[in-house]
Scaffold this motif. Sequence first.
Motif, mmCIF file in Angstrom:
data_model
loop_
_atom_site.group_PDB
_atom_site.id
_atom_site.type_symbol
_atom_site.label_atom_id
_atom_site.label_comp_id
_atom_site.label_asym_id
_atom_site.label_seq_id
_atom_site.Cartn_x
_atom_site.Cartn_y
_atom_site.Cartn_z
ATOM 1 N N HIS A 43 28.001 39.237 42.568
ATOM 2 C CA HIS A 43 27.693 37.882 42.705
ATOM 3 C C HIS A 43 26.202 37.734 42.339
ATOM 4 C CE1 HIS A 43 32.034 36.833 44.166
ATOM 5 N NE2 HIS A 43 31.660 37.794 45.081
ATOM 6 N N ARG A 104 22.078 30.404 47.914
ATOM 7 C CA ARG A 104 23.344 31.366 48.811
ATOM 8 C C ARG A 104 22.850 31.186 50.203
ATOM 9 N NH1 ARG A 104 27.368 34.081 47.285
ATOM 10 N NH2 ARG A 104 28.081 33.943 45.168
ATOM 11 N N ARG A 107 23.044 27.812 51.985
ATOM 12 C CA ARG A 107 24.255 27.420 52.307
ATOM 13 C C ARG A 107 25.075 28.042 53.334
ATOM 14 N NH1 ARG A 107 29.017 30.508 49.299
ATOM 15 N NH2 ARG A 107 30.802 29.123 49.489
ATOM 16 N N GLY A 137 27.001 35.863 51.014
ATOM 17 C CA GLY A 137 28.217 35.123 50.780
ATOM 18 C C GLY A 137 28.833 35.004 51.765
ATOM 19 N N ARG A 138 30.005 34.136 51.643
ATOM 20 C CA ARG A 138 30.926 33.916 52.671
ATOM 21 C C ARG A 138 31.647 35.308 53.507
ATOM 22 N NH1 ARG A 138 35.213 29.684 50.183
ATOM 23 N NH2 ARG A 138 34.249 30.567 48.370
ATOM 24 N N PHE A 158 38.721 33.373 56.105
ATOM 25 C CA PHE A 158 38.951 32.630 55.159
ATOM 26 C C PHE A 158 39.730 31.333 55.264
ATOM 27 C CE2 PHE A 158 35.895 35.471 52.973
ATOM 28 C CZ PHE A 158 35.499 34.647 52.035
ATOM 29 N N HIS A 259 35.852 44.967 47.021
ATOM 30 C CA HIS A 259 35.070 44.795 47.838
ATOM 31 C C HIS A 259 34.779 45.697 48.849
ATOM 32 C CE1 HIS A 259 35.176 40.708 45.888
ATOM 33 N NE2 HIS A 259 33.916 40.403 46.416
HETATM 34 P P1 AMP Z 1 30.995 32.988 48.050
HETATM 35 O O1 AMP Z 1 30.448 33.702 46.925
HETATM 36 O O2 AMP Z 1 30.032 32.775 49.027
HETATM 37 O O3 AMP Z 1 31.373 31.517 47.796
HETATM 38 O O4 AMP Z 1 32.365 33.846 48.478
HETATM 39 C C1 AMP Z 1 33.291 34.083 47.617
HETATM 40 C C2 AMP Z 1 33.964 35.466 47.881
HETATM 41 O O5 AMP Z 1 34.658 35.236 48.935
HETATM 42 C C3 AMP Z 1 34.812 35.816 46.961
HETATM 43 O O6 AMP Z 1 34.282 36.676 45.824
HETATM 44 C C4 AMP Z 1 35.852 36.916 47.577
HETATM 45 O O7 AMP Z 1 35.448 38.227 47.689
HETATM 46 C C5 AMP Z 1 35.893 36.188 49.117
HETATM 47 N N1 AMP Z 1 37.041 35.325 49.081
HETATM 48 C C6 AMP Z 1 37.070 33.841 48.546
HETATM 49 N N2 AMP Z 1 38.423 33.572 49.146
HETATM 50 C C7 AMP Z 1 38.794 34.668 49.856
HETATM 51 C C8 AMP Z 1 39.897 34.448 50.629
HETATM 52 N N3 AMP Z 1 40.982 33.488 50.756
HETATM 53 N N4 AMP Z 1 40.068 35.367 51.431
HETATM 54 C C9 AMP Z 1 39.415 36.647 51.505
HETATM 55 N N5 AMP Z 1 38.164 36.702 50.643
HETATM 56 C C10 AMP Z 1 37.892 35.489 49.854
#
Ligand code: AMP
Length: 290
Positions: A43, A104, A107, A137-138, A158, A259
């Motif tokens: 990303h 990022r 956020r 990231g999340r 999540f 991942h």
């Molecule tokens: P972000 O880039 O911070 O928006 O996070 C996105 C990433 O979070 C995605 O590429 C996935 O790896 C992970 N992700 C998104 N939705 C979920 C979910 N429901 N469960 C687990 N991982 C998720």
Amino acid sequence: MTPYPIEVDLHLHTTHSDGTLTPKELVNLCSARGLKVIAITDHDSTEGLPEAMQAAARVQNLEIIPGIELSTDLNGQEVHILGYFINHCDPELQRILNELRDGRINRARIIVDKLSEIGVHISWDRVQELSGGGAIGRPHIAQAIVEAKYVEYPKDAFNQYLGRGQPAYIGRSKLTPQSAIRLLIERGAFPVMAHPTFTLSETDRPNLSKIQPVVNELCRVGLVGMEVHYKDYTSKQIQALADISYEAGLIPFGGTDYHASGNPGEPEPGYIGPPMKTVHRLKALRDHAK
Ligand code: AMP
Ligand code: ZN
Ligand code: FE
Ligand code: FE
């Protein structure tokens, strides 16, 4: 069962974004699994590419296609755009990616504050540590929530807190998919729509033809492919997406989007991927553009 051996995985993450394997570890795993061509698609970062290429030079018969994944927003829907044959030595590209990574960080800080407001206390320092200085990231926040024992697996974090519609969900001022596609084309890369089902709401997902208007719009600005052979897609989903892709004149892409996240049942490299013909078609586009 796929009617061909899995030799290709064009969607993989490393520690330079939210994967947990280093580029070298990932390359070694893919080589051990008998893959022949892989793309590293972190990303908003190409920082893992030099290490991946060095590692691939040491193992035999594994080729790396340089890639990236950009997160975009289309009227509140999430659309991820992959870019292949990205030139990681391009200074203008790096300037843009630095900006995206800064966004990022801001956020992620807001998400950590929001979590605290609802009684989920994790440390910002730990989240940063988990990101290892790469694109935050999340999933890093999800990992910190797991460590703090609020949930068992990252996916639960999540589902309860971080996903769209959950209490600590924060959008990001992101690109639109059209601008991401234009950016990739301008920088000499080939844009592909990632995991098309993610773009649909849960209720729309059983009817994949609902993706058609978005696909048409993205084709108009220069999309060259879409993911079909993806992660845990069923044969029915694959067939429906293959039909949409074929009708739109797009190349069918795919991969595991690995991942090493710690979620149970995560498909590993070698489980699914597009046929080698996809790589040949992508290279033909590249050679034609030269
Ligand atoms: P972000 O880039 O911070 O928006 O996070 C996105 C990433 O979070 C995605 O590429 C996935 O790896 C992970 N992700 C998104 N939705 C979920 C979910 N429901 N469960 C687990 N991982 C998720
Ligand atoms: Zn990710
Ligand atoms: Fe994605
Ligand atoms: Fe991904």
